[in-house]
Design a protein around this motif. Structure first.
Motif, PDB file in Angstrom:
ATOM      1  N   GLY A   1       0.823  -1.216   0.000  1.00  0.00           N
ATOM      2  CA  GLY A   1       0.000   0.000   0.000  1.00  0.00           C
ATOM      3  C   GLY A   1       0.851   1.258   0.000  1.00  0.00           C
ATOM      4  N   LYS A   2       1.858   1.294   0.861  1.00  0.00           N
ATOM      5  CA  LYS A   2       2.746   2.452   0.921  1.00  0.00           C
ATOM      6  C   LYS A   2       3.596   2.558  -0.338  1.00  0.00           C
ATOM      7  CE  LYS A   2       3.095   2.977   5.905  1.00  0.00           C
ATOM      8  NZ  LYS A   2       4.002   3.067   7.048  1.00  0.00           N
ATOM      9  N   ALA A   3       3.991   1.417  -0.873  1.00  0.00           N
ATOM     10  CA  ALA A   3       4.748   1.423  -2.125  1.00  0.00           C
ATOM     11  C   ALA A   3       3.917   2.037  -3.239  1.00  0.00           C
ATOM     12  CB  ALA A   3       5.178   0.000  -2.491  1.00  0.00           C
ATOM     13  N   THR A   4       2.680   1.605  -3.346  1.00  0.00           N
ATOM     14  CA  THR A   4       1.782   2.123  -4.379  1.00  0.00           C
ATOM     15  C   THR A   4       1.564   3.620  -4.212  1.00  0.00           C
ATOM     16  OG1 THR A   4       0.690  -0.019  -4.575  1.00  0.00           O
ATOM     17  CG2 THR A   4      -0.520   1.898  -5.394  1.00  0.00           C
ATOM     18  N   GLU A   5       1.396   4.078  -2.981  1.00  0.00           N
ATOM     19  CA  GLU A   5       1.223   5.514  -2.735  1.00  0.00           C
ATOM     20  C   GLU A   5       2.400   6.309  -3.286  1.00  0.00           C
ATOM     21  OE1 GLU A   5       0.658   6.334   1.421  1.00  0.00           O
ATOM     22  OE2 GLU A   5      -0.996   4.905   1.563  1.00  0.00           O
ATOM     23  N   ASN A   6       3.607   5.822  -3.056  1.00  0.00           N
ATOM     24  CA  ASN A   6       4.790   6.529  -3.532  1.00  0.00           C
ATOM     25  C   ASN A   6       4.887   6.497  -5.051  1.00  0.00           C
ATOM     26  OD1 ASN A   6       6.845   7.518  -1.300  1.00  0.00           O
ATOM     27  ND2 ASN A   6       5.714   5.771  -0.507  1.00  0.00           N
ATOM     28  N   PHE A   7       4.600   5.367  -5.650  1.00  0.00           N
ATOM     29  CA  PHE A   7       4.647   5.283  -7.108  1.00  0.00           C
ATOM     30  C   PHE A   7       3.567   6.162  -7.746  1.00  0.00           C
ATOM     31  CE2 PHE A   7       6.535   0.871  -6.305  1.00  0.00           C
ATOM     32  CZ  PHE A   7       7.824   1.347  -6.348  1.00  0.00           C
ATOM     33  N   GLN A   8       2.392   6.200  -7.128  1.00  0.00           N
ATOM     34  CA  GLN A   8       1.324   7.061  -7.636  1.00  0.00           C
ATOM     35  C   GLN A   8       1.700   8.540  -7.507  1.00  0.00           C
ATOM     36  OE1 GLN A   8      -1.383   6.392  -9.305  1.00  0.00           O
ATOM     37  NE2 GLN A   8      -1.171   4.179  -9.186  1.00  0.00           N
TER      38      GLN A   8
END
Length: 85
Positions: A65-72
């Motif tokens: 979830g945190k990874a996706t937030e950063n990539f987004q």
């Protein structure tokens, strides 16, 4: 901090990112995030690089979830970034 105040500020900026990267490659992920955050909050480096690295570290830490937030965040704020893919 003495490093930030004197003529050593450029060394300090560079050291923060290098230290974060070293923690990343040695799999000390929480420390890597800590130093990436310090660099990001001080606005020393290229923010898209730091955000990308945080995404990678979160992904390796099983925090999708945190990874996706950063990539987004890269996609929305830095559409011309080399890390956009």
């Amino acid at each position: 901090d003495q490093w930030e105040e004197g003529g050593n500020v450029n060394y300090y900026k560079d050291a923060l990112v290098r230290l974060a990267d070293l923690y990343y490659v040695t799999k000390k992920y929480s420390l890597a995030i800590t130093y990436y955050d310090k660099d990001l909050s001080a606005r020393y480096s290229e923010p898209d690089y730091i955000i990308f690295q945080k995404g990678v570290v979160y992904n390796l830490s099983n925090q999708a979830g945190k990874a996706t937030e950063n990539f987004q965040l890269i996609i929305s704020k830095y559409p011309n970034s080399v890390y956009y893919d």
